[in-house]
Scaffold this active site. Structure first.
Site, PDB file in Angstrom:
ATOM      1  N   THR A  63       0.837  -1.205   0.000  1.00 19.36           N
ATOM      2  CA  THR A  63       0.000   0.000   0.000  1.00 19.36           C
ATOM      3  C   THR A  63       0.868   1.251   0.000  1.00 19.36           C
ATOM      4  O   THR A  63       0.582   2.227  -0.710  1.00 19.36           O
ATOM      5  CB  THR A  63      -0.922   0.009   1.233  1.00 19.36           C
ATOM      6  OG1 THR A  63      -1.760  -1.149   1.203  1.00 19.36           O
ATOM      7  CG2 THR A  63      -1.800   1.255   1.247  1.00 19.36           C
ATOM      8  N   TRP A 113       2.577   1.639  -3.390  1.00 15.74           N
ATOM      9  CA  TRP A 113       1.579   1.955  -4.425  1.00 15.74           C
ATOM     10  C   TRP A 113       1.427   3.464  -4.561  1.00 15.74           C
ATOM     11  O   TRP A 113       1.207   3.978  -5.656  1.00 15.74           O
ATOM     12  CB  TRP A 113       0.234   1.335  -4.060  1.00 15.74           C
ATOM     13  CG  TRP A 113      -0.873   1.657  -5.036  1.00 15.74           C
ATOM     14  CD1 TRP A 113      -1.208   0.956  -6.157  1.00 15.74           C
ATOM     15  CD2 TRP A 113      -1.802   2.750  -4.972  1.00 15.74           C
ATOM     16  NE1 TRP A 113      -2.280   1.544  -6.793  1.00 15.74           N
ATOM     17  CE2 TRP A 113      -2.662   2.648  -6.088  1.00 15.74           C
ATOM     18  CE3 TRP A 113      -1.990   3.806  -4.080  1.00 15.74           C
ATOM     19  CZ2 TRP A 113      -3.681   3.565  -6.336  1.00 15.74           C
ATOM     20  CZ3 TRP A 113      -2.994   4.718  -4.321  1.00 15.74           C
ATOM     21  CH2 TRP A 113      -3.833   4.591  -5.437  1.00 15.74           C
ATOM     22  N   HIS A 114       1.549   4.185  -3.455  1.00 18.64           N
ATOM     23  CA  HIS A 114       1.332   5.628  -3.483  1.00 18.64           C
ATOM     24  C   HIS A 114       2.465   6.391  -4.150  1.00 18.64           C
ATOM     25  O   HIS A 114       2.264   7.533  -4.574  1.00 18.64           O
ATOM     26  CB  HIS A 114       1.116   6.163  -2.062  1.00 18.64           C
ATOM     27  CG  HIS A 114      -0.273   5.953  -1.556  1.00 18.64           C
ATOM     28  ND1 HIS A 114      -0.684   4.774  -0.980  1.00 18.64           N
ATOM     29  CD2 HIS A 114      -1.358   6.771  -1.558  1.00 18.64           C
ATOM     30  CE1 HIS A 114      -1.961   4.873  -0.631  1.00 18.64           C
ATOM     31  NE2 HIS A 114      -2.393   6.068  -0.979  1.00 18.64           N
ATOM     32  N   GLY A 115       3.628   5.816  -4.236  1.00 15.90           N
ATOM     33  CA  GLY A 115       4.697   6.553  -4.887  1.00 15.90           C
ATOM     34  C   GLY A 115       6.038   5.867  -4.783  1.00 15.90           C
ATOM     35  O   GLY A 115       6.266   5.043  -3.884  1.00 15.90           O
ATOM     36  N   PHE A 143      -0.275  10.004  -7.982  1.00 18.68           N
ATOM     37  CA  PHE A 143      -0.307   8.600  -7.594  1.00 18.68           C
ATOM     38  C   PHE A 143      -0.891   7.736  -8.696  1.00 18.68           C
ATOM     39  O   PHE A 143      -0.849   6.532  -8.610  1.00 18.68           O
ATOM     40  CB  PHE A 143      -1.118   8.418  -6.314  1.00 18.68           C
ATOM     41  CG  PHE A 143      -0.628   9.311  -5.198  1.00 18.68           C
ATOM     42  CD1 PHE A 143       0.712   9.343  -4.862  1.00 18.68           C
ATOM     43  CD2 PHE A 143      -1.511  10.137  -4.512  1.00 18.68           C
ATOM     44  CE1 PHE A 143       1.174  10.182  -3.848  1.00 18.68           C
ATOM     45  CE2 PHE A 143      -1.046  10.965  -3.501  1.00 18.68           C
ATOM     46  CZ  PHE A 143       0.284  10.983  -3.171  1.00 18.68           C
TER      47      PHE A 143
END
Length: 463
Positions: free
Chosen positions: A316, A319-321, A463
């Site tokens: 997680t 996934w954001h960056g 994102f």
């Protein structure tokens, strides 16, 4: 093109709605598909090829999966191939330079960076496309044989750029059978206006405070200013992203789609477990359904459950960056959630509600510091300012000035974050008129802001 722009509000959206409703049913998905491609290509005409490649590839994999004579091993191989293709595309554009930078730093090499811009929305539509293949493999959805319907699912402009992440099984039937009556359309308009107001009137204005504070040197920053800054960012990212989700859900309703909710008053949470049931629900649900449960969830003993939680939260975070701070952010929440599973939730249940709420808000704000600072030294300096480790006073005149000049806005943000009942419903016809008037005022205020706006960012574009 973003929803909170005059171009979208007064040109693109009216034109698409008119074209959609005058078109016969058999070409409505074609209208949505083509206009969605135009919407995406407006900002990134080159990268539309990446989205189309992902769409065509997974459409083909779905047809291969639907063949009745495929063996179990062949079906698994098709799913693995789809996942590899999708994650390779996502990894190359989103994580290649991050990997190269770290290899160069660790090994002293001089590998050149790709310097590729991140395709807008790639994290969202990649996950949506992957959900289709997995749903077909599991048998929870039938393979889509109409390429246009599948293309519409992937490219649908209301949720293309920033979600909510729509799992194929929840929308498969709506692609072929949906209706729009006046009630649903009106509710979609109402939901869109609420989201627009949250984004433009609340997120943008409190974002100005965060920009002011974050540009201040942390070595001279008082404690109050640091906490005021991260509170401002917490409100900005919530009303920015939840406002965009509201607009997406409202737009979906206007075209007959019903997307799942993405936020549920997350700042009213009384634990971090509760917070993540309320924040970015579609992402949490995706990782639960396609990572956590397949890994075994909580069915294979407590230690493997804790392992699964940590895997999900590391994924997680990244996934954001493509940055170490996002990995730390995921690790931070993973550890907190593990501790709550072990003993934290049982302990919290014995405490008064206000203490549980204060506990959750404190840890949420700490988490946003990990999230917002990509530079780890800047992150450490900001933490030092928050806890007085930079040897500055608790507050100074500038702190009090920032608090005083933003006090009304902060009160409005707090109220808007809380649950509320719709008192208008008590008055039937009169309540309807008042509600319509209220939404008209919100829309006009939002438009007036946009006419003169020089500050209109959207945080989740990256994102």
């Amino acid at each position: 093109m973003v929803f909170s722009s005059l171009l979208f509000l007064f040109l693109f959206l009216p034109a698409v709605l008119l074209l959609y409703f005058v078109s016969p049913w058999r070409i409505k998905n074609l209208v949505l598909f083509v206009t969605s491609l135009i919407f995406y290509a407006w900002g990134e005409p080159v990268y539309i090829a990446i989205m189309l490649l992902s769409t065509v590839t997974d459409y083909g994999f779905g047809l291969l999966l639907s063949h009745p004579k495929r063996s179990s091993l062949q079906r698994k191989g098709i799913v693995v191939a789809s996942v590899i293709v999708n994650l390779t595309l996502l990894g190359y554009f989103k994580y290649a330079d991050f990997l190269i930078q770290n290899v160069n730093a660790w090994l002293g090499t001089q590998i050149p960076l790709t310097d590729l811009a991140l395709p807008i929305g790639i994290s969202f539509y990649t996950f949506q496309s992957m959900s289709y293949i997995i749903d077909v493999y599991r048998g929870t959805a039938k393979a889509q044989r109409n390429w246009l319907d599948f293309g519409t699912f992937v490219a649908l402009f209301p949720q293309l750029v920033a979600g909510p992440i729509v799992q194929y099984s929840t929308i498969a039937e709506q692609l072929r059978h949906r209706t729009v009556d006046t009630g649903l359309f009106a509710e979609g308009v109402r939901r869109f206006i609420i989201g627009l107001a949250k984004k433009v009137l609340l997120a943008n204005n409190i974002g100005l405070l965060w920009n002011t504070i974050s540009s201040t040197g942390t070595d001279t920053m008082p404690v109050l200013t640091a906490w005021l800054g991260i509170i401002a960012f917490a409100f900005q990212i919530y009303f920015d992203f939840s406002g965009y989700s509201d607009m997406a859900i409202g737009l979906g309703m206007m075209f007959g789609f019903r997307f799942n909710e993405n936020f549920n008053r997350p700042y009213t949470a009384q634990s971090i477990t509760d917070f993540w049931r309320r924040w970015h629900i579609s992402l949490s649900t995706w990782f639960r359904d396609y990572v956590y449960i397949p890994l075994g969830g909580n069915r294979k003993g407590p230690w493997k459950q804790l392992r699964n939680i940590m895997i999900v939260w590391l994924l997680t975070g990244i996934w954001h960056g493509a940055s170490w701070n996002f990995l730390l952010w995921g690790l931070y929440f993973g550890v907190v959630l593990v501790l709550e599973k072990w003993f934290g939730l049982k302990l919290l249940q014995r405490l008064p509600a206000w203490i549980r709420h204060a506990y959750a808000l404190f840890l949420i704000l700490i988490g946003w510091v990990f999230f917002v600072f990509e530079d780890l030294q800047d992150m450490g300096a900001y933490f030092a300012a928050m806890f007085g480790a930079n040897h500055q006073p608790l507050w100074n005149n500038e702190s009090l000035y920032l608090l005083y000049t933003n006090a009304i806005l902060l009160v409005l943000l707090v109220l808007a974050s809380m649950p509320r009942r719709n008192e208008f419903n008590k008055f039937r016809g009169f309540g309807t008129v008042v509600r319509l008037g209220w939404h008209a005022v919100l829309f006009l205020m939002s438009v007036a802001y946009l006419v003169d706006a020089t500050f209109n960012p959207f945080l989740y574009f990256r994102f």
